[in-house]
Design a protein around this motif. Structure first.
Motif, short mmCIF file in Angstrom:
data_model
loop_
_atom_site.label_atom_id
_atom_site.label_comp_id
_atom_site.label_asym_id
_atom_site.label_seq_id
_atom_site.Cartn_x
_atom_site.Cartn_y
_atom_site.Cartn_z
N TYR A 107 0.83 -1.20 0.00
CA TYR A 107 0.00 0.00 0.00
C TYR A 107 0.87 1.25 0.00
O TYR A 107 2.01 1.25 0.48
CB TYR A 107 -0.95 0.01 1.20
CG TYR A 107 -0.27 -0.01 2.56
CD1 TYR A 107 0.00 1.18 3.24
CD2 TYR A 107 0.09 -1.21 3.16
CE1 TYR A 107 0.61 1.16 4.49
CE2 TYR A 107 0.70 -1.24 4.40
CZ TYR A 107 0.96 -0.05 5.05
OH TYR A 107 1.57 -0.07 6.30
N GLN A 108 0.31 2.29 -0.58
CA GLN A 108 1.02 3.56 -0.63
C GLN A 108 1.12 4.14 0.77
O GLN A 108 0.12 4.28 1.47
CB GLN A 108 0.27 4.54 -1.56
CG GLN A 108 0.98 5.85 -1.79
CD GLN A 108 0.27 6.72 -2.81
OE1 GLN A 108 -0.43 6.21 -3.68
NE2 GLN A 108 0.43 8.04 -2.69
N ASP B 94 1.57 7.04 2.16
CA ASP B 94 0.83 8.24 2.54
C ASP B 94 -0.61 8.22 2.06
O ASP B 94 -1.35 9.19 2.24
CB ASP B 94 1.54 9.49 2.02
CG ASP B 94 1.72 9.47 0.51
OD1 ASP B 94 1.41 8.43 -0.11
OD2 ASP B 94 2.17 10.48 -0.05
N GLU B 95 -1.05 7.13 1.45
CA GLU B 95 -2.43 6.99 0.99
C GLU B 95 -2.79 5.50 0.96
O GLU B 95 -2.89 4.89 -0.10
CB GLU B 95 -2.59 7.60 -0.41
CG GLU B 95 -4.03 7.74 -0.86
CD GLU B 95 -4.14 8.36 -2.25
OE1 GLU B 95 -5.12 8.03 -2.95
OE2 GLU B 95 -3.26 9.15 -2.62
N ASN C 76 -4.85 3.30 -1.54
CA ASN C 76 -4.26 2.88 -2.82
C ASN C 76 -3.39 1.67 -2.52
O ASN C 76 -2.25 1.80 -2.06
CB ASN C 76 -3.44 4.01 -3.42
CG ASN C 76 -2.91 3.67 -4.80
OD1 ASN C 76 -3.49 2.86 -5.52
ND2 ASN C 76 -1.80 4.27 -5.18
N SER C 77 -3.91 0.50 -2.76
CA SER C 77 -3.24 -0.73 -2.32
C SER C 77 -3.49 -1.86 -3.30
O SER C 77 -4.37 -1.78 -4.15
CB SER C 77 -3.76 -1.14 -0.93
OG SER C 77 -5.17 -1.38 -1.00
N LYS D 37 -3.18 4.96 -9.54
CA LYS D 37 -3.72 6.30 -9.27
C LYS D 37 -4.12 7.01 -10.56
O LYS D 37 -5.08 7.78 -10.59
CB LYS D 37 -2.68 7.13 -8.52
CG LYS D 37 -2.37 6.65 -7.13
CD LYS D 37 -1.53 7.64 -6.37
CE LYS D 37 -2.30 8.90 -6.05
NZ LYS D 37 -1.56 9.83 -5.20
N GLU E 5 -5.10 2.48 6.80
CA GLU E 5 -5.58 3.86 6.66
C GLU E 5 -5.70 4.54 8.02
O GLU E 5 -5.47 5.75 8.15
CB GLU E 5 -6.93 3.87 5.96
CG GLU E 5 -6.88 3.49 4.50
CD GLU E 5 -8.26 3.43 3.87
OE1 GLU E 5 -8.41 3.95 2.77
OE2 GLU E 5 -9.18 2.87 4.48
#
Length: 753
Positions: free
Chosen positions: A62-63, A65-66, A69-70, A110, A457
């Motif tokens: 997963y990203q 800082d976000e 988005n994984s 993204k 998250e």
């Protein structure tokens, strides 16, 4: 290509592929194993061999800082990649992942909204190229062809050469005609460049044989001639994001195609059973294989309360073997097993089979991660909570009833409420405040792997579930001016045993209420707060602070309700009416006589005011009647005034609909009201009556059927008409009138003739 590189084209989550691969690895005995997958997993691969790692599992990328988005890379025990990992780790051989980095895949996701970039065998706008081979071989589709030749038959190591020959031809046709679409073609171009670069590096690092385990579709691309410079040029400018990775539990249901997983299989439960056959080889013959499956079916049917004789189980097993022989199959496939079960165990009726189909075919297993594996802080804390509460993550939905008077029940409730606050919906509250208290809760539990992403998250709010829940609630409260939402947050924090967060939310609610001029929104907050005070919770509550807040809100509402009801649109009136109903009940439960008296005075002013919205005025009059604040004559007079000019038919209809919403007894017991309503209906012209008919139906819809029948009886007796028109007292309704009017009245009241 360097002869030390040995390519094994497999199907993800294929038990036959896995069995053939293990045999090939045993024969080759490679010095290194390369596996299709994101290279960020290299540092996590060695954990796969730990005893506490129970499949199905997945690598989560997963990203940082976000986290939303994984992407996941799932593994079942029958996944060839999983077996390749275990083979290498158990022999001390290095393992590397060679697909394009998750950093690139997530960056691309993204831009393109492709959330399943790790799923190699996803659908195609032009169909599955394997369908062409299936058509030649006489199979329904490519899936059936592959299953029959590879997954069900366990052909052995020699199958990989045949697969490569077939796929090479298909790949040539597909790439030339872009059968998989431009997006898929471009993505494969990037991925395969990364794979070739990783293979070259492995050949430099290792002198011995190297096994490369990858989706069969990619084998021809790794065989093609390409220079290192060319491949570097292809991937040089790809965007990247910062990525975190972890092992997380997966589930059988999420391995299935039906979940939307592009590389999923039709029946994970069946594939697990098939893997047992392949793994045990000659020790488990076709007869034992069929008997094992039919025994499982029988057991599940018995769990559903159906009688299944042992003799029927034996017959089902024999029938499956016979069907396989007739159809030319070496062992019974899923089709043969299904037909045998239907005939011998279900007597031709599909219904019993549907009861167990999900558990049977999809399976119900949830994986587990070994304690020694580093996890995200919240995932590790959740695991500690699960052990403490003795709550096991399960794939199937399961109801649990909690008694909050017990330590165990309160602990489980606290955990589930905290998880809800951070958006991890493991449990859904079905029933709370059952009976007269709040000491029972019923939850519906169902674990989904996507909850691992939700935990990631929530990391921005804290590293423990308690900390994250408190901080997220406080952050939401600080950012919100929605007083109804803030009241809900107060209650949620109290239920989650987060007193400091609750105090923060109360302060935010007070500030929002002071600046709010929306009386309807203020009204909606009071029932939530009063329910906490009235019934309490099993946790400590700031009773004095909440009581003061309710009193302040009620005083403001009581002072502003009349103004809020004047000259407003129908939609606003409907919202105010709904809020008033809940507020009135809550104020009665709160038990402050002074506030109740203030509220009744406000209701009286609304009922009398000629500019009050009819829907609001109708409810105000009904509340005054139900509270016995006005006598029957006063209520009847106000009711009649609302139905007579200058009130338009539409305004009168809105008034009546709102007034009637409280139940039928008001008309049954107070004949004056029924007479006024009857006279108003009689005086309506045809056009107005048709326009108002939907309102009348809605108004009567909440009445119990017995109440509607009593109203019909009163109207049919003629007593209501006599009261409405005294001059006609003693007259009888004509048979013609009864014949024409009563059927229509039955329709309005929703009573069958």
């Amino acid at each position: 290509m360097d002869p030390r590189a040995h390519l094994f084209g497999i199907r993800h989550h294929g038990p036959g592929s896995a069995a053939s691969l293990v045999a090939a690895l045993d024969a080759l005995d490679p010095a290194m194993v390369l596996i299709e997958g994101a290279p960020e997993a290299d540092e996590l691969a060695h954990y796969a061999a730990l005893p506490g790692m129970k499949s199905p599992l997945a690598l989560l990328h997963y990203q940082a800082d976000e986290p939303a988005n994984s992407l996941f890379a799932p593994f079942a025990e029958y996944s060839p990649e999983w077996q390749a990992m275990l083979w290498a780790l158990n022999r001390g051989r290095p393992v590397r992942f060679i697909d394009w980095p998750a950093a690139c895949a997530l960056a691309a996701a993204k831009d393109t909204a492709e959330q399943d970039l790790a799923e190699d065998e996803g659908g195609s706008p032009h169909g599955d190229p394997l369908d062409m081979l299936a058509d030649v071989a006489g199979y329904a589709d490519g899936e059936a062809w592959w299953n029959a030749l590879v997954e069900s038959s366990r052909p052995g190591p020699e199958v990989f050469a045949a697969i490569e020959t077939a796929i090479t031809e298909l790949r040539t046709i597909s790439d030339a005609n872009q059968l998989l679409g431009i997006g898929r073609y471009q993505r494969d171009l990037y991925r395969e460049a990364f794979m070739r670069l990783a293979l070259r590096q492995a050949l430099k690092d290792e002198a011995g044989a190297i096994a490369v385990v990858l989706g069969a579709w990619h084998v021809p691309a790794l065989r093609q001639k390409s220079t290192q410079a060319d491949d570097r040029a292809i991937v040089r400018d790809l965007p990247r994001v910062k990525v975190e990775s972890a092992w997380v539990p997966w589930s059988d249901s999420r391995l299935a195609m039906a979940s939307g997983y592009g590389a999923g299989v039709a029946a994970p439960g069946w594939y697990r059973h098939l893997w047992q056959l392949h793994r045990e080889g000659d020790d488990l013959g076709a007869q034992a294989f069929a008997a094992g499956w039919q025994s499982r079916v029988s057991g599940l049917l018995r769990e559903e309360g159906l009688a299944v004789a042992s003799a029927s189980t034996i017959e089902a097993s024999r029938l499956a073997l016979a069907l396989a022989a007739i159809r030319g199959e070496p062992t019974p496939g899923l089709a043969e097993m299904h037909d045998a079960t239907l005939a011998a165990l279900c007597h031709g009726d599909e219904t019993p089979l549907r009861l167990v189909e999900r558990r049977l075919l999809l399976g119900e297993r949830v994986g587990a991660v070994d304690e020694a594996v580093p996890q995200m802080p919240l995932a590790a804390d959740l695991e500690r909570w699960q052990k403490r509460c003795r709550l096991k993550a399960e794939d199937l939905e399961r109801e649990i009833a909690l008694d909050l008077r017990t330590e165990a029940g309160l602990l489980k409730s606290t955990l589930l409420h905290r998880l809800v606050l951070i958006g991890v919906g493991w449990g859904r509250l079905l029933d709370a405040e059952a009976g007269r208290g709040t000491f029972r809760e019923t939850w519906l539990l169902a674990w989904s792997p996507i909850l691992s992403v939700r935990l990631a998250e929530a990391l921005v709010y804290g590293v423990t579930i308690e900390q994250a829940a408190a901080n997220k609630a406080a952050a939401q409260a600080a950012a919100s001016t929605d007083i109804a939402g803030l009241a809900g947050l107060v209650k949620a924090c109290l239920l989650a045993d987060l007193p400091q967060a609750a105090a923060t939310c109360i302060a935010c609610l007070q500030a929002a209420a002071v600046s709010s001029s929306d009386i309807a929104r203020l009204m909606t907050t009071v029932p939530t707060l009063v329910s906490i005070l009235r019934y309490g919770t099993a946790r400590p509550i700031p009773e004095e602070q909440l009581s003061a807040l309710v009193s302040a809100l009620a005083a403001e509402i009581n002072a502003g309700a009349l103004s809020a009801s004047l000259d407003i649109e129908p939609a606003e009136a409907d919202a105010l009416r709904k809020a008033m109903s809940g507020y009135d009940q809550a104020l009665g439960l709160f038990g402050d006589n002074h506030l109740v008296e203030m509220w009744q005075r406000e209701l009286a002013m609304i009922a009398r005011h000629n500019r009050a919205a009819p829907a609001v005025a109708g409810l105000a009059l009904r509340l005054l009647h139900d509270r016995q604040a006005w006598d029957v004559e006063a209520v009847a007079a106000s009711f009649s005034r609302a139905l007579t000019p200058p009130a338009s038919p539409a305004e009168a209809g809105a008034f009546v609909e709102s007034f009637l919403a409280g139940g039928a007894e008001v008309l049954v017991q107070d004949r004056q009201l029924l007479a006024a309503l009857d006279q108003w209906l009689v005086d309506l012209d045809d056009e107005s009556f048709i326009e108002l008919l939907p309102m009348l139906r809605r108004g009567f819809a909440e009445f119990a059927i017995s109440g509607r029948q009593r109203i019909l009886s009163l109207v049919g007796s003629g007593l209501v008409a006599d009261r409405a028109s005294p001059s006609s007292a003693g007259s009888e309704l004509s048979p013609e009138f009864v014949e024409q009017a009563l059927p229509l009245l039955r329709t309005i009241l929703g009573i069958e003739a």
